[in-house]
Scaffold this motif. Structure first.
Motif, PDB file in Angstrom:
ATOM      1  N   ASP A 128      -3.715   3.406  -1.999  1.00  0.00           N
ATOM      2  CA  ASP A 128      -3.869   2.435  -3.085  1.00  0.00           C
ATOM      3  C   ASP A 128      -2.884   1.287  -2.911  1.00  0.00           C
ATOM      4  O   ASP A 128      -1.728   1.487  -2.516  1.00  0.00           O
ATOM      5  CB  ASP A 128      -3.627   3.098  -4.445  1.00  0.00           C
ATOM      6  CG  ASP A 128      -4.787   3.977  -4.865  1.00  0.00           C
ATOM      7  OD1 ASP A 128      -5.848   3.905  -4.220  1.00  0.00           O
ATOM      8  OD2 ASP A 128      -4.627   4.745  -5.838  1.00  0.00           O
ATOM      9  N   TYR A 129      -3.355   0.083  -3.223  1.00  0.00           N
ATOM     10  CA  TYR A 129      -2.457  -1.079  -3.230  1.00  0.00           C
ATOM     11  C   TYR A 129      -1.859  -1.213  -4.623  1.00  0.00           C
ATOM     12  O   TYR A 129      -2.581  -1.166  -5.627  1.00  0.00           O
ATOM     13  CB  TYR A 129      -3.216  -2.357  -2.869  1.00  0.00           C
ATOM     14  CG  TYR A 129      -2.322  -3.574  -2.793  1.00  0.00           C
ATOM     15  CD1 TYR A 129      -1.604  -3.850  -1.633  1.00  0.00           C
ATOM     16  CD2 TYR A 129      -2.173  -4.424  -3.887  1.00  0.00           C
ATOM     17  CE1 TYR A 129      -0.776  -4.953  -1.553  1.00  0.00           C
ATOM     18  CE2 TYR A 129      -1.344  -5.532  -3.815  1.00  0.00           C
ATOM     19  CZ  TYR A 129      -0.644  -5.799  -2.651  1.00  0.00           C
ATOM     20  OH  TYR A 129       0.196  -6.889  -2.579  1.00  0.00           O
ATOM     21  N   VAL A 130      -0.549  -1.343  -4.679  1.00  0.00           N
ATOM     22  CA  VAL A 130       0.128  -1.464  -5.974  1.00  0.00           C
ATOM     23  C   VAL A 130       0.937  -2.743  -6.013  1.00  0.00           C
ATOM     24  O   VAL A 130       1.384  -3.255  -4.980  1.00  0.00           O
ATOM     25  CB  VAL A 130       1.070  -0.261  -6.240  1.00  0.00           C
ATOM     26  CG1 VAL A 130       0.275   1.010  -6.426  1.00  0.00           C
ATOM     27  CG2 VAL A 130       2.083  -0.101  -5.113  1.00  0.00           C
TER      28      VAL A 130
ATOM     29  N   ASP B 165       3.200  -1.536 -11.498  1.00  0.00           N
ATOM     30  CA  ASP B 165       2.051  -0.643 -11.637  1.00  0.00           C
ATOM     31  C   ASP B 165       2.521   0.804 -11.807  1.00  0.00           C
ATOM     32  O   ASP B 165       3.451   1.260 -11.134  1.00  0.00           O
ATOM     33  CB  ASP B 165       1.144  -0.738 -10.408  1.00  0.00           C
ATOM     34  CG  ASP B 165       0.318  -2.020 -10.392  1.00  0.00           C
ATOM     35  OD1 ASP B 165       0.398  -2.772 -11.380  1.00  0.00           O
ATOM     36  OD2 ASP B 165      -0.382  -2.262  -9.387  1.00  0.00           O
TER      37      ASP B 165
ATOM     38  N   LYS C 154      -0.877  11.927 -12.426  1.00  0.00           N
ATOM     39  CA  LYS C 154      -0.767  11.114 -11.227  1.00  0.00           C
ATOM     40  C   LYS C 154      -1.831  10.022 -11.299  1.00  0.00           C
ATOM     41  O   LYS C 154      -3.021  10.309 -11.370  1.00  0.00           O
ATOM     42  CB  LYS C 154      -0.946  11.974  -9.971  1.00  0.00           C
ATOM     43  CG  LYS C 154      -0.729  11.209  -8.674  1.00  0.00           C
ATOM     44  CD  LYS C 154      -0.659  12.136  -7.467  1.00  0.00           C
ATOM     45  CE  LYS C 154      -1.968  12.808  -7.207  1.00  0.00           C
ATOM     46  NZ  LYS C 154      -1.969  13.575  -5.947  1.00  0.00           N
TER      47      LYS C 154
ATOM     48  N   LYS D  22      -1.933   7.041  -9.126  1.00  0.00           N
ATOM     49  CA  LYS D  22      -2.284   6.417  -7.849  1.00  0.00           C
ATOM     50  C   LYS D  22      -2.435   7.462  -6.743  1.00  0.00           C
ATOM     51  O   LYS D  22      -1.931   8.579  -6.852  1.00  0.00           O
ATOM     52  CB  LYS D  22      -1.218   5.398  -7.444  1.00  0.00           C
ATOM     53  CG  LYS D  22      -1.042   4.244  -8.437  1.00  0.00           C
ATOM     54  CD  LYS D  22      -2.270   3.370  -8.513  1.00  0.00           C
ATOM     55  CE  LYS D  22      -2.043   2.173  -9.435  1.00  0.00           C
ATOM     56  NZ  LYS D  22      -3.248   1.328  -9.537  1.00  0.00           N
ATOM     57  N   GLN D  23      -3.119   7.057  -5.672  1.00  0.00           N
ATOM     58  CA  GLN D  23      -3.338   7.915  -4.526  1.00  0.00           C
ATOM     59  C   GLN D  23      -2.841   7.208  -3.257  1.00  0.00           C
ATOM     60  O   GLN D  23      -2.607   5.991  -3.262  1.00  0.00           O
ATOM     61  CB  GLN D  23      -4.831   8.248  -4.371  1.00  0.00           C
ATOM     62  CG  GLN D  23      -5.476   8.879  -5.585  1.00  0.00           C
ATOM     63  CD  GLN D  23      -4.932  10.248  -5.913  1.00  0.00           C
ATOM     64  OE1 GLN D  23      -4.485  10.958  -5.013  1.00  0.00           O
ATOM     65  NE2 GLN D  23      -4.974  10.633  -7.186  1.00  0.00           N
TER      66      GLN D  23
ATOM     67  N   ILE E 274       2.543   4.633 -11.265  1.00  0.00           N
ATOM     68  CA  ILE E 274       2.153   5.577 -10.220  1.00  0.00           C
ATOM     69  C   ILE E 274       1.946   6.969 -10.801  1.00  0.00           C
ATOM     70  O   ILE E 274       1.038   7.685 -10.405  1.00  0.00           O
ATOM     71  CB  ILE E 274       3.226   5.606  -9.106  1.00  0.00           C
ATOM     72  CG1 ILE E 274       3.293   4.227  -8.422  1.00  0.00           C
ATOM     73  CG2 ILE E 274       2.925   6.693  -8.089  1.00  0.00           C
ATOM     74  CD1 ILE E 274       4.398   4.114  -7.386  1.00  0.00           C
TER      75      ILE E 274
ATOM     76  N   ASN F 124       0.834  -1.202   0.000  1.00  0.00           N
ATOM     77  CA  ASN F 124       0.000   0.000   0.000  1.00  0.00           C
ATOM     78  C   ASN F 124       0.869   1.252   0.000  1.00  0.00           C
ATOM     79  O   ASN F 124       1.897   1.300   0.678  1.00  0.00           O
ATOM     80  CB  ASN F 124      -0.916   0.025   1.212  1.00  0.00           C
ATOM     81  CG  ASN F 124      -1.984  -1.053   1.149  1.00  0.00           C
ATOM     82  OD1 ASN F 124      -1.821  -2.119   1.723  1.00  0.00           O
ATOM     83  ND2 ASN F 124      -3.072  -0.768   0.457  1.00  0.00           N
TER      84      ASN F 124
END
Length: 336
Positions: A184-186, A190, A178, A180-181, A192, A27
């Motif tokens: 967030d699970y990456v 992935d 942007k 992801k926040q 970002i 996360n």
């Protein structure tokens, strides 16, 4: 004067654009990315919570301490072999003395030859045992050193994995998007954010396959942004990508601006005219007076006349031969 133009549409793009991706799973617990801001190389912009990487690093460090201790003379295994070596040396020393004693007794005919040979064999066995133990000691030393090297590399690898919990900027640029926040699970790989160098702005053009052979690096280009219909920007063809772009069904041409546009938003749609040829003071006729096969109808002539053409623009055709400036043309009547 006449100019031959290739028309192309396209969009504004930034060179050195790349996807900033996660290098580990977890996360996002910290994220310092704002669209439109500048980020510098190696700047930490996000932190991913992957406790397993931390545990692995600590475990590898403890294992390294053990491996390092095993390379010293105080290592338990080496101490045990050293004790066995000392005992073997003592045994060999006693066997040598006994062999010498039996040799003297044999010379005095006090023992048999068989008894002497038995004692000699015991000495040889003791020597062999001692040599084997010494070789074992060296072998274990070598194995411990190899284990230390392996574990040392494991620690380095674990440290790298733990450092991947911190997301760093690979190349300086502007944050264009942007993805992801925080929270967030990456997973590894992935995206970002999207980063690009705003100072390396270019126009990415889609050129039709019927026109690409006329386009050359260095040709002048006039670019018109859809957001600024009243302003034209001068540019030049800088690169022609060697692969046909399947999604757009066209060839991709990169155009560098001579003057940087005022509007620099990536993805902005645009139109461009590539100047592929021009001539001064030429003989021109309207394009709509030329029929198939480069034929024209001269006033007073019975048959259509074939002309040799040069540059063809949207409105005019250059005449290289077949007409003079005194000829009068009439529209070619289509055949019924």
């Amino acid at each position: 004067d006449i100019s031959e133009i290739v028309f192309a549409s396209g969009s504004l793009e930034s060179d050195n654009k790349y996807n900033l991706t996660a290098q580990t799973d977890g996360n996002i617990i910290k994220l310092n990315l704002v669209e439109g801001t500048i980020v510098s190389i190696n700047q930490v912009v996000a932190v991913i919570d992957n406790k397993q990487n931390i545990i692995s690093t600590n475990s590898a460090a403890e294992q390294l301490k053990i491996a390092q201790y095993n390379t010293t003379d105080n290592a338990p295994v080496l101490q045990q072999i050293r004790a066995n070596i000392d005992a073997a040396k003592e045994k060999l020393s006693q066997d040598i003395i006994q062999e010498q004693r039996y040799q003297e007794l044999y010379n005095q005919s006090s023992v048999t030859k068989a008894e002497l040979e038995k004692m000699q064999l015991s000495t040889k066995t003791s020597k062999a045992n001692l040599a084997a133990l010494e070789q074992q000691y060296k072998s274990v030393q070598q194995q411990n050193k190899q284990q230390y090297i392996t574990q040392s590399n494991a620690v380095k690898g674990s440290v790298v994995n733990q450092e991947n919990n911190q997301v760093r900027i690979v190349a300086a640029g502007k944050v264009y998007k942007k993805v992801k926040q925080v929270g967030d699970y990456v997973r590894r790989g992935d995206v970002i954010a999207v980063i690009a160098n705003e100072n390396l702005l270019y126009a990415r053009l889609n050129v039709d396959e019927n026109s690409i052979d006329k386009v050359k690096v260095g040709q002048a280009v006039t670019v018109l942004l859809n957001t600024q219909k009243n302003k034209k920007y001068s540019a030049v063809v800088s690169e022609i990508l060697p692969v046909f772009d399947e999604p757009s069904q066209s060839f991709i041409v990169k155009v560098q601006f001579i003057e940087k546009p005022d509007f620099t938003v990536n993805g902005t749609q645009l139109e461009a005219n590539i100047l592929i040829g021009e001539k001064k003071n030429t003989l021109l006729i309207p394009r709509n007076y030329v029929s198939f096969g480069n034929k024209v109808q001269v006033k007073g002539g019975k048959d259509l006349k074939v002309i040799e053409t040069g540059i063809v623009s949207t409105e005019y055709v250059e005449v290289l031969s077949g007409l003079t400036e005194n000829d009068v043309l009439i529209p070619v009547k289509p055949k019924k």
